[in-house]
Enzyme design. Structure first.
Site, PDB file in Angstrom:
ATOM      1  N   LYS A  26      26.564 -77.745 -38.561  1.00 35.16           N
ATOM      2  CA  LYS A  26      26.668 -76.820 -39.695  1.00 35.16           C
ATOM      3  C   LYS A  26      26.960 -77.537 -41.004  1.00 35.16           C
ATOM      4  O   LYS A  26      26.490 -77.106 -42.051  1.00 35.16           O
ATOM      5  CB  LYS A  26      27.666 -75.694 -39.430  1.00 35.16           C
ATOM      6  CG  LYS A  26      29.089 -76.153 -39.190  1.00 35.16           C
ATOM      7  CD  LYS A  26      29.965 -74.976 -38.857  1.00 35.16           C
ATOM      8  CE  LYS A  26      31.424 -75.376 -38.778  1.00 35.16           C
ATOM      9  NZ  LYS A  26      31.706 -76.534 -37.889  1.00 35.16           N
ATOM     10  N   ARG A  53      38.217 -70.007 -40.407  1.00 31.30           N
ATOM     11  CA  ARG A  53      38.343 -70.376 -38.998  1.00 31.30           C
ATOM     12  C   ARG A  53      39.327 -69.468 -38.263  1.00 31.30           C
ATOM     13  O   ARG A  53      39.509 -69.622 -37.063  1.00 31.30           O
ATOM     14  CB  ARG A  53      38.854 -71.808 -38.889  1.00 31.30           C
ATOM     15  CG  ARG A  53      37.747 -72.866 -38.820  1.00 31.30           C
ATOM     16  CD  ARG A  53      38.467 -74.188 -38.833  1.00 31.30           C
ATOM     17  NE  ARG A  53      37.858 -75.288 -38.190  1.00 31.30           N
ATOM     18  CZ  ARG A  53      37.229 -76.272 -38.830  1.00 31.30           C
ATOM     19  NH1 ARG A  53      37.017 -76.195 -40.122  1.00 31.30           N
ATOM     20  NH2 ARG A  53      36.789 -77.313 -38.174  1.00 31.30           N
ATOM     21  N   ARG A 104      28.828 -89.025 -32.738  1.00 29.22           N
ATOM     22  CA  ARG A 104      28.740 -88.787 -34.186  1.00 29.22           C
ATOM     23  C   ARG A 104      29.429 -89.899 -34.973  1.00 29.22           C
ATOM     24  O   ARG A 104      30.499 -90.362 -34.617  1.00 29.22           O
ATOM     25  CB  ARG A 104      29.388 -87.438 -34.524  1.00 29.22           C
ATOM     26  CG  ARG A 104      29.465 -87.154 -36.006  1.00 29.22           C
ATOM     27  CD  ARG A 104      29.637 -85.699 -36.289  1.00 29.22           C
ATOM     28  NE  ARG A 104      31.021 -85.244 -36.161  1.00 29.22           N
ATOM     29  CZ  ARG A 104      31.406 -84.012 -36.487  1.00 29.22           C
ATOM     30  NH1 ARG A 104      30.531 -83.118 -36.916  1.00 29.22           N
ATOM     31  NH2 ARG A 104      32.658 -83.659 -36.353  1.00 29.22           N
ATOM     32  N   ARG A 141      34.872 -90.425 -36.618  1.00 23.77           N
ATOM     33  CA  ARG A 141      35.983 -89.640 -37.160  1.00 23.77           C
ATOM     34  C   ARG A 141      37.102 -89.654 -36.147  1.00 23.77           C
ATOM     35  O   ARG A 141      36.847 -89.505 -34.952  1.00 23.77           O
ATOM     36  CB  ARG A 141      35.505 -88.195 -37.351  1.00 23.77           C
ATOM     37  CG  ARG A 141      35.228 -87.840 -38.791  1.00 23.77           C
ATOM     38  CD  ARG A 141      34.606 -86.501 -38.895  1.00 23.77           C
ATOM     39  NE  ARG A 141      35.488 -85.416 -38.470  1.00 23.77           N
ATOM     40  CZ  ARG A 141      35.244 -84.125 -38.695  1.00 23.77           C
ATOM     41  NH1 ARG A 141      34.141 -83.774 -39.338  1.00 23.77           N
ATOM     42  NH2 ARG A 141      36.052 -83.193 -38.277  1.00 23.77           N
ATOM     43  N   ARG A 162      39.608 -79.376 -29.986  1.00 22.74           N
ATOM     44  CA  ARG A 162      38.938 -78.667 -31.099  1.00 22.74           C
ATOM     45  C   ARG A 162      38.012 -77.575 -30.562  1.00 22.74           C
ATOM     46  O   ARG A 162      37.941 -76.483 -31.122  1.00 22.74           O
ATOM     47  CB  ARG A 162      38.164 -79.655 -31.975  1.00 22.74           C
ATOM     48  CG  ARG A 162      39.108 -80.513 -32.805  1.00 22.74           C
ATOM     49  CD  ARG A 162      38.403 -81.710 -33.385  1.00 22.74           C
ATOM     50  NE  ARG A 162      37.381 -81.367 -34.342  1.00 22.74           N
ATOM     51  CZ  ARG A 162      36.281 -82.087 -34.562  1.00 22.74           C
ATOM     52  NH1 ARG A 162      36.056 -83.180 -33.860  1.00 22.74           N
ATOM     53  NH2 ARG A 162      35.417 -81.711 -35.468  1.00 22.74           N
TER      54      ARG A 162
END
Ligand code: AMP
Length: 216
Positions: free
Chosen positions: A15, A90, A129, A156, A167
């Site tokens: 996103k 969120r 990622r 990250r 998460r």
């Protein structure tokens, strides 16, 4: 009427990338609460530094703090003709606060897009990622340097194994209800995120145009 877009979806759905592309295409500011927090941490902002431990554990930061960040950002003139929100809201409390803000600032209706990807694929994507340590841009998982600025690519800290699972768990528990909060609105749309980024961008454009027409 401004295009007020919210990009929803689990971590790893793409996103952020899609929000960035769409924002550039339409000349709108992309407002990513995760990016704002990471930037503020780099600048040693004390409030952001206080939130860092929670971020590193994959937990959400305080609603009041994040709502203030978004309220300040949306009050800036460049958001007047629309914006693309990434990573906010969120929680249902954040979604309610955003509705209040929209009516206080006299903004038009929100267009909400949910980018869906099966959980197994998310875990795989997050494990590989990489982001640029200098400009923060998401990069291809292969290679050592950023194509945009030449900065070093890093993982990250919250894309690490157990933190990813935390998460995703928090997403299911706390952020999924936000989708139910929006689902019945005429401007709610779903996009299949398990396709090539080009295909996702194409669908996203189509559903946002369609939702924008549904506002009138
Ligand atoms: P992101 O880059 O969107 O994945 O955000 C990174 C981290 O920043 C999250 O795991 C949270 O710790 C924090 N964060 C970003 N946006 C929010 C939000 N809307 N509410 C609470 N915490 C947030």
């Amino acid at each position: 009427m401004g295009l007020n877009v919210i990009m929803m979806g689990p971590p790893g759905a793409g996103k952020g990338t899609q929000a960035g592309r769409f924002a550039i295409d339409r000349g709108l500011p992309k407002i990513s609460t995760g990016d704002i927090l990471r930037e503020a941490i780099k600048e040693q902002n004390p409030t952001a530094l206080a939130a860092k431990a929670r971020m590193d554990r994959g937990e959400l930061v305080d609603d009041a703090m994040i709502i203030k960040i978004v309220a300040d950002r949306l009050a800036r003139p460049d958001a007047r003709d629309g914006f693309v929100l990434d990573g906010f809201p969120r929680t249902v409390a954040q979604a309610r606060a955003l509705d209040d803000l929209m009516s206080r600032l006299d903004f038009g209706p929100l267009i909400v897009v949910d980018v869906t990807v099966p959980e197994q694929e998310l875990v795989q994507r997050l494990a590989t990622r990489r982001i640029c340590s200098v400009c923060g841009v998401n990069a291809e998982p292969t290679g050592d340097v950023c194509r945009k600025c030449g900065g070093r690519l890093v993982q990250r800290s919250d894309d690490d194994g157990n933190v990813v699972l935390e998460r995703l768990r928090i997403y299911q528990q706390t952020t999924r209800p936000v989708l139910d909060y929006y689902r019945e609105r005429p401007t709610f749309r779903v996009v299949n995120g398990a396709q090539t980024p080009e295909r996702v961008a194409h669908e996203l454009n189509a559903v946002i145009n369609d939702a924008a027409a549904a506002r009138r």
